[in-house]
Design a protein around this motif. Sequence first.
Motif, PDB file in Angstrom:
ATOM      1  N   GLY A 371      31.740  57.383 157.325  1.00  0.00           N
ATOM      2  CA  GLY A 371      32.696  56.877 158.304  1.00  0.00           C
ATOM      3  C   GLY A 371      33.361  57.953 159.131  1.00  0.00           C
ATOM      4  O   GLY A 371      34.065  57.648 160.105  1.00  0.00           O
ATOM      5  N   LYS A 372      33.167  59.218 158.764  1.00  0.00           N
ATOM      6  CA  LYS A 372      33.759  60.322 159.516  1.00  0.00           C
ATOM      7  C   LYS A 372      32.836  60.719 160.674  1.00  0.00           C
ATOM      8  O   LYS A 372      31.612  60.600 160.592  1.00  0.00           O
ATOM      9  N   THR A 373      33.440  61.206 161.753  1.00  0.00           N
ATOM     10  CA  THR A 373      32.689  61.698 162.898  1.00  0.00           C
ATOM     11  C   THR A 373      32.776  63.212 162.945  1.00  0.00           C
ATOM     12  O   THR A 373      33.834  63.794 162.705  1.00  0.00           O
ATOM     13  N   VAL A 374      31.651  63.850 163.246  1.00  0.00           N
ATOM     14  CA  VAL A 374      31.569  65.310 163.248  1.00  0.00           C
ATOM     15  C   VAL A 374      31.386  65.821 164.674  1.00  0.00           C
ATOM     16  O   VAL A 374      30.540  65.315 165.421  1.00  0.00           O
ATOM     17  N   PHE A 375      32.175  66.817 165.049  1.00  0.00           N
ATOM     18  CA  PHE A 375      32.027  67.508 166.320  1.00  0.00           C
ATOM     19  C   PHE A 375      31.829  68.998 166.019  1.00  0.00           C
ATOM     20  O   PHE A 375      32.441  69.532 165.102  1.00  0.00           O
ATOM     21  N   ALA A 376      31.001  69.665 166.792  1.00  0.00           N
ATOM     22  CA  ALA A 376      30.759  71.095 166.566  1.00  0.00           C
ATOM     23  C   ALA A 376      30.789  71.837 167.897  1.00  0.00           C
ATOM     24  O   ALA A 376      30.333  71.332 168.927  1.00  0.00           O
ATOM     25  N   TYR A 377      31.345  73.044 167.838  1.00  0.00           N
ATOM     26  CA  TYR A 377      31.505  73.857 169.036  1.00  0.00           C
ATOM     27  C   TYR A 377      31.063  75.282 168.748  1.00  0.00           C
ATOM     28  O   TYR A 377      31.342  75.835 167.683  1.00  0.00           O
ATOM     29  N   GLY A 378      30.384  75.876 169.718  1.00  0.00           N
ATOM     30  CA  GLY A 378      30.024  77.287 169.654  1.00  0.00           C
ATOM     31  C   GLY A 378      30.530  77.995 170.888  1.00  0.00           C
ATOM     32  O   GLY A 378      31.280  77.430 171.693  1.00  0.00           O
ATOM     33  N   GLY A 379      30.093  79.224 171.069  1.00  0.00           N
ATOM     34  CA  GLY A 379      30.580  80.024 172.171  1.00  0.00           C
ATOM     35  C   GLY A 379      30.183  79.537 173.545  1.00  0.00           C
ATOM     36  O   GLY A 379      30.792  79.922 174.552  1.00  0.00           O
ATOM     37  N   LYS A 380      29.170  78.673 173.623  1.00  0.00           N
ATOM     38  CA  LYS A 380      28.726  78.153 174.914  1.00  0.00           C
ATOM     39  C   LYS A 380      29.162  76.713 175.140  1.00  0.00           C
ATOM     40  O   LYS A 380      28.838  76.116 176.164  1.00  0.00           O
ATOM     41  N   GLY A 381      29.863  76.122 174.195  1.00  0.00           N
ATOM     42  CA  GLY A 381      30.309  74.743 174.341  1.00  0.00           C
ATOM     43  C   GLY A 381      29.932  73.903 173.136  1.00  0.00           C
ATOM     44  O   GLY A 381      29.732  74.418 172.036  1.00  0.00           O
ATOM     45  N   LYS A 382      29.826  72.591 173.342  1.00  0.00           N
ATOM     46  CA  LYS A 382      29.494  71.684 172.250  1.00  0.00           C
ATOM     47  C   LYS A 382      28.116  71.993 171.699  1.00  0.00           C
ATOM     48  O   LYS A 382      27.183  72.292 172.449  1.00  0.00           O
ATOM     49  N   LEU A 383      27.995  71.901 170.378  1.00  0.00           N
ATOM     50  CA  LEU A 383      26.719  72.115 169.705  1.00  0.00           C
ATOM     51  C   LEU A 383      26.159  70.779 169.232  1.00  0.00           C
ATOM     52  O   LEU A 383      26.926  69.879 168.855  1.00  0.00           O
ATOM     53  N   PRO A 384      24.830  70.628 169.199  1.00  0.00           N
ATOM     54  CA  PRO A 384      24.246  69.390 168.679  1.00  0.00           C
ATOM     55  C   PRO A 384      24.493  69.265 167.175  1.00  0.00           C
ATOM     56  O   PRO A 384      24.384  70.243 166.436  1.00  0.00           O
ATOM     57  N   VAL A 385      24.847  68.067 166.751  1.00  0.00           N
ATOM     58  CA  VAL A 385      25.038  67.767 165.327  1.00  0.00           C
ATOM     59  C   VAL A 385      23.938  66.790 164.934  1.00  0.00           C
ATOM     60  O   VAL A 385      23.883  65.664 165.428  1.00  0.00           O
ATOM     61  N   THR A 386      23.043  67.238 164.069  1.00  0.00           N
ATOM     62  CA  THR A 386      21.885  66.431 163.686  1.00  0.00           C
ATOM     63  C   THR A 386      22.069  65.889 162.280  1.00  0.00           C
ATOM     64  O   THR A 386      22.382  66.646 161.348  1.00  0.00           O
ATOM     65  N   LYS A 387      21.885  64.588 162.118  1.00  0.00           N
ATOM     66  CA  LYS A 387      21.936  63.994 160.781  1.00  0.00           C
ATOM     67  C   LYS A 387      20.548  64.039 160.172  1.00  0.00           C
ATOM     68  O   LYS A 387      19.580  63.521 160.738  1.00  0.00           O
ATOM     69  N   LEU A 388      20.423  64.669 159.010  1.00  0.00           N
ATOM     70  CA  LEU A 388      19.141  64.845 158.346  1.00  0.00           C
ATOM     71  C   LEU A 388      18.782  63.609 157.528  1.00  0.00           C
ATOM     72  O   LEU A 388      19.621  62.741 157.267  1.00  0.00           O
ATOM     73  N   GLU A 389      17.537  63.559 157.093  1.00  0.00           N
ATOM     74  CA  GLU A 389      17.063  62.386 156.342  1.00  0.00           C
ATOM     75  C   GLU A 389      17.833  62.191 155.040  1.00  0.00           C
ATOM     76  O   GLU A 389      18.001  61.065 154.571  1.00  0.00           O
TER      77      GLU A 389
END
Length: 408
Positions: A371-389
């Motif tokens: 139920g939680k939402t994940v956001f990720a940021y790096g030095g160039k901006g938002k990073l992709p957050v991939t949900k694994l199998e």
Amino acid sequence: MNRRMNRNRLNIGAYYLRDYARTEQHFKDLSDCGIDFIAAYGEGRDKLDLFEKYGIGAILYDACPGWWGGNGDNAGTMKDHNPLSAYDEAAAKFEDHPAIWGIDIGDEPSALDFEHYGKVFNKVNTLFPNQFPYLNLYPNYASVSENTAEQTVSQLGTATYEEHIERYCQSVPSDYICFDYYPYASNISGFYSNLRVISDAARNTGRSMWIVLQVNSNKADKWISRNMLRFQAFNAMAFGAENIIWACYTAGWWHNQVVDKEGKKTEQYEKLKEINAEIKCIAERYMAYRRTETHFVGFENSEFAPPAKSVKSLSRGAIYGLRASNGAPLTVGEMTSRNGDAGRAVMICPCDDPYDTNEKEFDIIFSVDSGKTVFAYGGKGKLPVTKLENGEYSVPSGSSKGVFIEIR
């Protein structure tokens, strides 16, 4: 005590702006480089309008009596050389300007001078209502007292560095603790240790942590690389730094500054500009949180041993099983929302390659509650957050590349 410095953001400073680097183009270059303020600015009040025009603050080192602890020979004598009346006299001659953010009251004092510094701090705070008093402390590789309570040739004036910082917090009513540490003139393990001591003291006393890092070199044939700048800055942020100050922009000490003595930009300029932009990109969300603890993950086989126990993966608060996909060591700053809501975050610095000799790319792997939402940021901006199998999440990173993960 924000005054003219906006403390709601992470500020980036630099030491020294010599007279050969004070044309209007130089000020534009400073602004373009992401520098918010200059520490240890002295002569050249006629340039303060340019500071203001480009939104850069100045911390003046010659508005009040100066003091430097040096090798410890002068420890305990500051009150004799700089009585409180001297600060009244300095304030009577002071001419204010909107670009003056701070008043430098000294550098690297002995603990034997902390009691007087507490009085000086309060005095300057009152006499200069638009500025804050600026005071920087020794790193942990300064020498300690070895004999009796009577001062020996010692820089810290205490038996341990921890005691030095404790005495400072007891005596000086600042709302920040600022210190310098130059890992490429010292060592990496000591860097982690110093960060832990200061960040814990800042947390425990309700202060913010400020740090002076190196963009220049103590060896003329060495140049600090981009990843070495990242390593310093993002480790500092994993320990909760709210002000990062680079030494030195122009000549101050050592070699290979950002601007040379001819007033020309060196190769350090573009490096620093890029990394400052990365810091500020992450800082937009980072400053909404406050550091509560810093953890060492994956250091079991690292030659750069941290000063505390390392775990193979981290499970704390809202995040579980956090690790690098290739087992690389990480410093992980655990953070909570400043506004008191349920938001949690971590600031991560990969520590596998502090000397930038074998850069790698890898992922940060972790889980969060359903139920939680994940956001990720790096030095160039938002990073992709991939949900694994398997239900875990993956965020791309690499050697010394800071990652900020927010869980809501």
